[in-house]
Design an enzyme around this catalytic site. Structure first.
Site, mmCIF file in Angstrom:
data_model
loop_
_atom_site.group_PDB
_atom_site.id
_atom_site.type_symbol
_atom_site.label_atom_id
_atom_site.label_comp_id
_atom_site.label_asym_id
_atom_site.label_seq_id
_atom_site.Cartn_x
_atom_site.Cartn_y
_atom_site.Cartn_z
ATOM 1 N N ILE A 10 0.851 -1.198 0.000
ATOM 2 C CA ILE A 10 0.000 0.000 0.000
ATOM 3 C C ILE A 10 0.879 1.237 0.000
ATOM 4 C CG2 ILE A 10 -1.835 1.283 1.206
ATOM 5 C CD1 ILE A 10 -2.587 -1.268 2.668
ATOM 6 N N SER A 11 1.981 1.157 0.752
ATOM 7 C CA SER A 11 2.828 2.336 0.898
ATOM 8 C C SER A 11 4.249 1.908 1.229
ATOM 9 C CB SER A 11 2.251 3.201 2.024
ATOM 10 O OG SER A 11 3.243 4.036 2.555
ATOM 11 N N GLU B 218 10.564 4.877 6.630
ATOM 12 C CA GLU B 218 10.632 4.173 7.915
ATOM 13 C C GLU B 218 9.975 2.808 7.866
ATOM 14 O OE1 GLU B 218 12.417 5.956 9.709
ATOM 15 O OE2 GLU B 218 12.120 7.753 8.485
ATOM 16 N N VAL C 180 4.016 -0.705 4.131
ATOM 17 C CA VAL C 180 2.718 -1.220 4.553
ATOM 18 C C VAL C 180 2.147 -2.096 3.442
ATOM 19 C CG1 VAL C 180 0.393 -0.626 5.348
ATOM 20 C CG2 VAL C 180 2.343 0.829 5.988
ATOM 21 N N VAL D 259 -7.876 0.057 6.869
ATOM 22 C CA VAL D 259 -8.886 1.108 6.746
ATOM 23 C C VAL D 259 -9.351 1.180 5.295
ATOM 24 C CG1 VAL D 259 -9.415 3.539 7.143
ATOM 25 C CG2 VAL D 259 -7.699 2.377 8.565
ATOM 26 N N ASP E 35 1.983 13.355 15.839
ATOM 27 C CA ASP E 35 2.384 13.477 14.426
ATOM 28 C C ASP E 35 1.125 13.590 13.575
ATOM 29 O OD1 ASP E 35 4.061 13.693 12.221
ATOM 30 O OD2 ASP E 35 4.240 11.530 11.959
ATOM 31 N N ASN F 231 -1.554 11.596 8.139
ATOM 32 C CA ASN F 231 -1.817 10.500 9.072
ATOM 33 C C ASN F 231 -3.285 10.391 9.470
ATOM 34 O OD1 ASN F 231 0.710 9.360 9.089
ATOM 35 N ND2 ASN F 231 1.473 10.755 10.677
ATOM 36 N N ASP G 57 -0.821 5.795 12.302
ATOM 37 C CA ASP G 57 0.590 6.106 12.543
ATOM 38 C C ASP G 57 0.797 6.652 13.963
ATOM 39 O OD1 ASP G 57 3.217 6.197 11.807
ATOM 40 O OD2 ASP G 57 3.022 7.822 10.340
#
Ligand SMILES: Nc1ncnc2c1ncn2[C@@H]1O[C@H](COP(=O)(O)OP(=O)(O)O)[C@@H](O)[C@H]1O
Ligand SMILES: [Mg+2]
Length: 235
Positions: A34-35, A39, A42, A124, A166, A171, A183
């Site tokens: 997904i991403s 860091e 996902v 989600v 954050d 997010n 996040d």
């Protein structure tokens, strides 16, 4: 994703962690990415329901920042500096924060499991992962949505006793017109020495995105902290 492809996508240690989660029946299929951030990556996965699998890179460039956040939190202040240990603690903290927010009724993905550098939660948007709030057009950045977000921040503070730290349009995911906060690894206990500063920054980011005057932020901080010393109502 086909099991034989896994080895080309993940390093050996990550592969072992994924296999362990797989063998424990946490998910039965790993789907597309997904991403892929600096860091963490996902992935979507499935079990009875669509899941999101967040995989922290042990060589994460923000390691120093992560370490500082942990060090300042009374729950983790005696932490050492071994990379893998720190990342694992970070994932544990993200899972713990997520669980606290979920239990408090904040709009967050359902926490599912974690192991080493991997966190598993509800996806989600289900089969079609929800977009980030940043994609909303001007007219969609409504007063109602802004108010809903401030209410989520308030519930996070009052009931989960956390500050996200954050929060921004990156997010927050939009699922059927409703915001879902994600996040939460860096979220801090409200007793953290910088909790007020982080809360003010979170609310400023939201105010900016919704084109609200910054002069409103102090009133929002007050609203969120309002009943801090009072008892929780209706919980
Ligand atoms: N539970 C989830 N359900 C659906 N998509 C998710 C979920 N968690 C993360 N994502 C997607 O992955 C992206 C990165 O996740 P995030 O937790 O913000 O990590 P980071 O910002 O550290 O890379 C999000 O912007 C979102 O697109
Ligand atoms: Mg993010």
């Amino acid at each position: 994703m086909d099991r034989k492809v896994w080895g080309k996508v993940f390093d050996k240690q990550t592969l072992m962690v994924l296999l362990r989660l797989f063998n424990k029946g946490i998910f039965d299929r790993l789907e597309g990415e997904i991403s892929g951030g600096k860091e963490a990556r996902v992935f979507m996965a499935t079990n009875d329901e669509p899941l999101a699998v967040k995989l922290y890179r042990v060589e994460a460039p923000a390691f120093e920042t992560i370490w500082k956040y942990l060090k300042g939190d009374p729950r983790y202040s005696n932490i050492g500096k071994n990379r893998r240990t720190v990342i694992e603690l970070w994932v544990r903290k993200e899972f713990s924060n997520l669980s606290r927010m979920y239990a408090a009724g904040v709009s967050v993905p359902r926490p599912y499991a974690f192991h080493a550098n991997v966190l598993v939660m509800g996806c989600v948007g289900g089969e079609n992962p929800a977009p980030q709030m940043k994609h909303l057009k001007g007219v969609q950045r409504s007063e109602e949505l802004f108010d809903e977000l401030v209410s989520q921040v308030e519930r996070t503070y009052q009931v989960a006793r956390l500050v996200h730290a954050d929060l921004s349009e990156y997010n927050v995911l939009m699922e059927d017109g409703r915001p879902v906060l994600i996040d939460v690894g860096q979220a801090v206990d409200i007793r953290h020495p910088r909790a007020d500063e982080f809360l003010r920054r979170d609310l400023t980011n939201l105010a900016n995105f919704f084109k609200r005057p910054e002069s409103e932020v102090e009133a929002l901080v007050k609203r969120v902290k309002g009943r801090e010393t009072g008892e929780e109502t209706g919980e």
